[in-house]
Design a protein around this motif. Structure first.
Motif, short mmCIF file in Angstrom:
data_model
loop_
_atom_site.label_atom_id
_atom_site.label_comp_id
_atom_site.label_asym_id
_atom_site.label_seq_id
_atom_site.Cartn_x
_atom_site.Cartn_y
_atom_site.Cartn_z
N LEU A 1 -20.03 -67.41 42.41
CA LEU A 1 -19.08 -68.50 42.57
C LEU A 1 -19.51 -69.60 41.61
CD1 LEU A 1 -16.79 -69.90 44.30
CD2 LEU A 1 -18.60 -70.56 45.87
N LEU A 2 -18.59 -70.12 40.83
CA LEU A 2 -18.89 -71.17 39.85
C LEU A 2 -20.01 -70.76 38.90
CD1 LEU A 2 -18.66 -74.32 42.16
CD2 LEU A 2 -16.94 -73.47 40.54
N TRP B 1 -24.01 -73.33 45.77
CA TRP B 1 -23.41 -72.88 44.51
C TRP B 1 -23.02 -74.09 43.63
CZ3 TRP B 1 -23.52 -69.96 48.74
CH2 TRP B 1 -23.77 -68.60 48.60
N GLY B 2 -23.43 -75.27 44.00
CA GLY B 2 -23.15 -76.45 43.20
C GLY B 2 -21.81 -77.10 43.49
N MET B 3 -21.11 -76.68 44.54
CA MET B 3 -19.83 -77.27 44.91
C MET B 3 -20.10 -78.37 45.94
SD MET B 3 -16.43 -75.47 46.57
CE MET B 3 -16.48 -74.06 45.49
N ASP C 1 -13.55 -80.14 40.84
CA ASP C 1 -14.22 -80.61 42.06
C ASP C 1 -14.61 -79.45 42.97
OD1 ASP C 1 -14.03 -83.29 41.39
OD2 ASP C 1 -12.18 -83.61 42.55
N PHE C 2 -13.85 -78.37 42.91
CA PHE C 2 -14.10 -77.24 43.81
C PHE C 2 -14.27 -75.93 43.04
CE2 PHE C 2 -12.13 -80.38 46.61
CZ PHE C 2 -13.02 -80.37 47.68
N LEU C 3 -13.21 -75.16 42.85
CA LEU C 3 -13.31 -73.81 42.29
C LEU C 3 -13.34 -73.75 40.77
CD1 LEU C 3 -10.86 -72.04 44.76
CD2 LEU C 3 -13.36 -71.90 44.75
#
Length: 189
Positions: free
Chosen positions: A116-117, A157-159, A83-85
């Motif tokens: 990130l991701l 970043w898609g989060m 869901d996050f990192l």
């Protein structure tokens, strides 16, 4: 920054971020009530800086994504999942310096690529050089001390978890404080 005619330019000097004197706090709104604050406990970093010309020529910071800490075990576990990192697939978050602009006697804007991701986007970071001197104890090496801050939208970043329904804020505020120790020539690759 160019030096006047006839002056000799100093060379950028390599510095290593002292992980024992590094703090990075992040802040994200939770359902609009209050910010959740956290940090990453494991970081590595290095850069080249010419104090005479105030030029930052290269460098990077690497955060271990699993080292995320918000003082709440269940929330930290959630931050580590997809869901996050998504720390199993993306164990590191990196910031690589691409540009630097001096804005004052001891301030500047560092532009870098934040990965990130698995996605990389540019981010500007406001930086202040707080102090530069021989360290008064311990390693006793020449040390720089910095404060820096920035913000960005994690959805870039898609989060996107919790953004649409307002459960978790999109804006992430970051604030850094760290010391960096001058290294011998040839250390920086």
């Amino acid at each position: 920054m160019a030096l006047g005619a006839g002056q000799v330019s100093a060379e950028p000097v390599p510095y290593m971020v002292d992980d024992e004197h590094f703090s990075m706090a992040f802040e994200v709104q939770h359902i609009g009530y209050a910010p959740v604050m956290g940090m990453f406990r494991e970081v590595e970093g290095k850069f080249k800086y010419d104090e005479e010309t105030r030029e930052l020529t290269s460098g990077s910071l690497t955060f271990k994504a699993k080292s995320v800490f918000t003082n709440h075990d269940k929330r930290d576990g959630h931050l580590r999942n997809a869901d996050f990192l998504n720390t199993d697939e993306y164990p590191e978050i990196t910031f690589t310096i691409t540009d630097f602009e001096t804005t004052g006697e001891n301030t500047g804007i560092v532009t870098g690529d934040l990965t990130l991701l698995g996605q990389t986007r540019p981010v500007d970071v406001d930086v202040t050089l707080n102090k530069s001197a021989e360290y008064p104890f311990g390693h006793e090496e020449y040390t720089l001390g910095f404060t820096a801050e920035t913000s960005f939208k994690r959805s870039d970043w898609g989060m996107t978890y919790g953004v649409d329904n307002g459960m978790v804020g999109d804006e992430v505020k970051l604030r850094f404080g760290f010391e960096a120790i001058r290294q011998s020539d040839g250390w920086f690759d």
